[in-house]
Design a protein around this motif. Structure first.
Motif, short mmCIF file in Angstrom:
data_model
loop_
_atom_site.label_atom_id
_atom_site.label_comp_id
_atom_site.label_asym_id
_atom_site.label_seq_id
_atom_site.Cartn_x
_atom_site.Cartn_y
_atom_site.Cartn_z
N LYS A 134 0.79 -1.73 0.10
CA LYS A 134 -0.33 0.09 -0.10
C LYS A 134 0.85 0.83 -0.35
CE LYS A 134 -3.98 -2.90 0.15
NZ LYS A 134 -2.78 -3.65 1.02
N SER A 135 0.59 1.93 -0.77
CA SER A 135 1.03 3.09 -0.51
C SER A 135 0.12 4.58 -0.59
CB SER A 135 2.08 3.82 -1.98
OG SER A 135 1.15 3.52 -2.63
N THR A 136 -1.53 4.24 0.14
CA THR A 136 -1.86 5.60 0.14
C THR A 136 -2.91 5.64 1.00
OG1 THR A 136 -1.68 6.22 -2.51
CG2 THR A 136 -3.84 7.12 -1.32
N ILE A 137 -2.97 6.07 2.02
CA ILE A 137 -3.91 6.19 2.46
C ILE A 137 -4.71 7.31 2.65
CG2 ILE A 137 -2.69 8.29 4.12
CD1 ILE A 137 -4.12 6.84 6.64
N GLU A 138 -5.99 6.68 2.41
CA GLU A 138 -7.72 7.76 1.97
C GLU A 138 -8.19 7.64 2.80
OE1 GLU A 138 -9.93 7.50 -1.60
OE2 GLU A 138 -11.59 5.69 -0.16
N PHE A 139 -8.77 9.41 3.56
CA PHE A 139 -10.11 9.12 4.56
C PHE A 139 -11.00 10.19 4.33
CE2 PHE A 139 -5.75 10.28 6.39
CZ PHE A 139 -5.71 9.80 7.55
N GLU A 140 -12.28 9.60 5.20
CA GLU A 140 -13.84 10.20 4.50
C GLU A 140 -13.81 11.33 6.49
OE1 GLU A 140 -17.89 8.04 5.03
OE2 GLU A 140 -16.66 7.58 3.66
N THR A 165 -13.61 12.36 0.92
CA THR A 165 -12.71 11.85 0.63
C THR A 165 -11.37 12.55 0.11
OG1 THR A 165 -13.08 10.84 -1.40
CG2 THR A 165 -14.58 9.63 0.91
N GLU A 166 -10.44 12.27 0.88
CA GLU A 166 -9.43 12.42 0.43
C GLU A 166 -8.33 11.83 0.51
OE1 GLU A 166 -7.11 16.88 0.07
OE2 GLU A 166 -8.20 16.58 1.38
N SER A 167 -7.00 11.64 -0.37
CA SER A 167 -6.29 10.05 -0.12
C SER A 167 -4.36 11.44 -0.22
CB SER A 167 -5.87 9.67 -1.34
OG SER A 167 -7.51 8.54 -1.90
N PHE A 199 -10.67 5.14 7.16
CA PHE A 199 -9.83 5.85 6.26
C PHE A 199 -9.59 3.83 6.13
CE2 PHE A 199 -8.38 4.73 10.73
CZ PHE A 199 -6.88 3.88 10.54
N ARG A 200 -8.78 4.12 4.68
CA ARG A 200 -8.80 2.99 4.24
C ARG A 200 -6.89 3.32 3.63
NH1 ARG A 200 -12.61 0.58 1.24
NH2 ARG A 200 -14.00 2.65 2.62
N PHE A 201 -6.45 1.81 3.50
CA PHE A 201 -4.78 1.82 2.51
C PHE A 201 -5.45 1.35 1.15
CE2 PHE A 201 -4.11 1.50 7.33
CZ PHE A 201 -3.29 2.32 7.17
#
Length: 447
Positions: free
Chosen positions: A371-377, A413-415, A444-446
């Motif tokens: 994984k290289s990105t973290i996305e938040f709501e 959401t934003e990554s 959040f998710r990866f």
């Protein structure tokens, strides 16, 4: 052996579950769990179903297991009935609970469904001594049966709850092995239970295994997954709901169930650790045998009106996460400081900081290495910022996430790029000054 020392078996077998932490200890028959936090360690005091081949309740002893993280558990102590006032082998070692007072640990146990005894130790795991040489609660004490007790502590005072169908409570003396008062019956208005779904079964209105905890000034009396609330410890209590619903279960955890359905047999207890709340309870979905039960743990979240939200019953459990299993709900953290959980506008819960450098941690996250990105709501009333760090608020900086203000009042959401992720890592979210009272994170998710 009356009034003698009861030496425990110290069994150093560690059971580790990397991807499926429920049951907390699989294939061992650990059930009727009560978890207490002593010296920043979780101890589960439990009953023990003897064998997967049981065709009735056969329970030869009581157990203590411990864990530093609610994931990895070690058997620490076995209490045999012959080493208590019972004085012989016995196959009805029913539910237990424990308490700490004045430098001593007290372990209360059920003699079948009739009486309650107590042993004492200088440590949470023994060696144990039976200080009375007789029951603490005798079978003729009240009109109910004096078993399946639980202990509630408030302001240094301890109270014992017990019974079936109708519950009783009594304050304990400071010695923890005698009653300071005659037991008082607890009134529950409009009760329900696994045998009383419609409120018409006056003979079996509730169940056995009463347990009391306190949240936000209210007392919660539970029997399995049913609960009632009161402003007074002694009641009366008003029945509210169940915390398990059909929607609770993920695939593979909804059956088999007890003869009266999935609400039956959920003996357990509520506890708090690191500003997170939990429910630990019995389950038979993995054994298929009502006489060989497991113990599960689920997160507990309270609605703004004080009701308990429906819990999730799954194999992931608590204290660990799977990056390949979709989003991580922000409120399902393992540790938090200066962070609140609140209901949100989409029917779930979010977290929001109360002070600069408030933080939450999520340990044991699997499947991170690609994984290289973290996305938040999130919702953000102003431009805000958090840091994503490894392990703790002072750990290695993995990402800095800047959220733009959102005037729509809807979650967006934003990554963000994140580096140096590894399987099994602990991720810590640290909230910076502008985030206080302005930022809410839903999940959040990866990627």
């Amino acid at each position: 052996m009356k009034n003698g020392l009861i030496y425990t078996q110290l069994l150093f077998c560690v059971t580790i579950f990397c991807h499926a932490q429920n049951p907390i200890v699989a294939n061992q028959g650990l059930n009727d769990p009560h978890i207490h936090i002593f010296n920043d360690t979780a101890y589960v005091y439990a009953s023990h179903d003897k064998s997967i081949t049981n065709d009735k309740f056969i329970m030869d002893d009581w157990w203590v297991w411990s864990s530093p993280d609610l994931v990895n558990w070690t058997k620490r102590s076995v209490l045999h009935p012959k080493d208590t006032y019972i004085g012989k082998d016995y196959s009805r070692c029913w539910a237990t609970d424990a308490a700490y007072n004045n430098g001593k640990y007290y372990w209360y146990f059920s003699e079948g469904n009739e009486q309650t005894g107590v042993v004492v130790s200088d440590t949470p795991i023994g060696p144990w001594k039976d200080p009375l040489g007789k029951p603490l609660l005798t079978s003729d004490l009240t009109p109910t049966h004096e078993y399946d007790m639980s202990i509630f502590e408030e302001d240094g005072d301890h109270y014992i709850f017990f019974g079936v169908w109708n519950y009783y409570v009594a304050k304990l003396n400071d010695d923890m092995i005698s009653l300071a008062e005659a037991p008082k019956k607890i009134v529950i208005n409009n009760p329900r239970g696994p045998y009383n779904r419609d409120g018409k079964n006056n003979d079996m209105p509730t169940d056995d295994k009463p347990f009391v905890h306190k949240y936000n000034g209210k007392y919660y009396l539970s029997w399995g997954c049913f609960y009632a609330i009161s402003d007074n410890l002694y009641g009366p209590y008003d029945y509210v709901d169940t915390i398990i619903k059909e929607s609770s279960f993920t695939e593979g955890y909804d059956s088999p169930t007890w003869p009266n359905g999935f609400l039956q047999g959920r003996h357990g207890s509520f506890f708090e650790w690191h500003n997170q709340s939990y429910f630990v309870y019995c389950d038979i979905s993995q054994t298929g045998n009502r006489y060989f039960r497991d113990a599960f743990i689920s997160y507990v979240h309270y609605k703004d009106n004080g009701e308990i939200a429906t819990i999730r019953v799954d194999g992931i459990g608590v204290g660990q996460y799977d990056a390949n299993n979709g989003a991580i709900e922000a409120e399902d953290y393992f540790k938090a400081e200066n962070v609140d959980k609140t209901e949100n506008v989409i029917g779930g819960f979010s977290i929001n900081p109360k002070a600069t450098n408030g933080f939450v941690t999520y340990p044991n996250i699997q499947n991170l290495n690609k994984k290289s990105t973290i996305e938040f709501e999130f919702l953000s009333q102003t431009d805000t910022q958090i840091e994503v760090r490894e392990s703790n608020p002072n750990g290695k900086l993995l990402a800095t996430c800047k959220f733009k203000s959102n005037s729509t009042k809807a979650f967006k959401t934003e990554s963000f790029k994140i580096e140096e992720l590894q399987n099994g890592q602990t991720v810590c979210l640290v909230f910076k000054a502008a985030s206080v009272e302005n930022l809410k994170i839903n999940r959040f998710r990866f990627k």
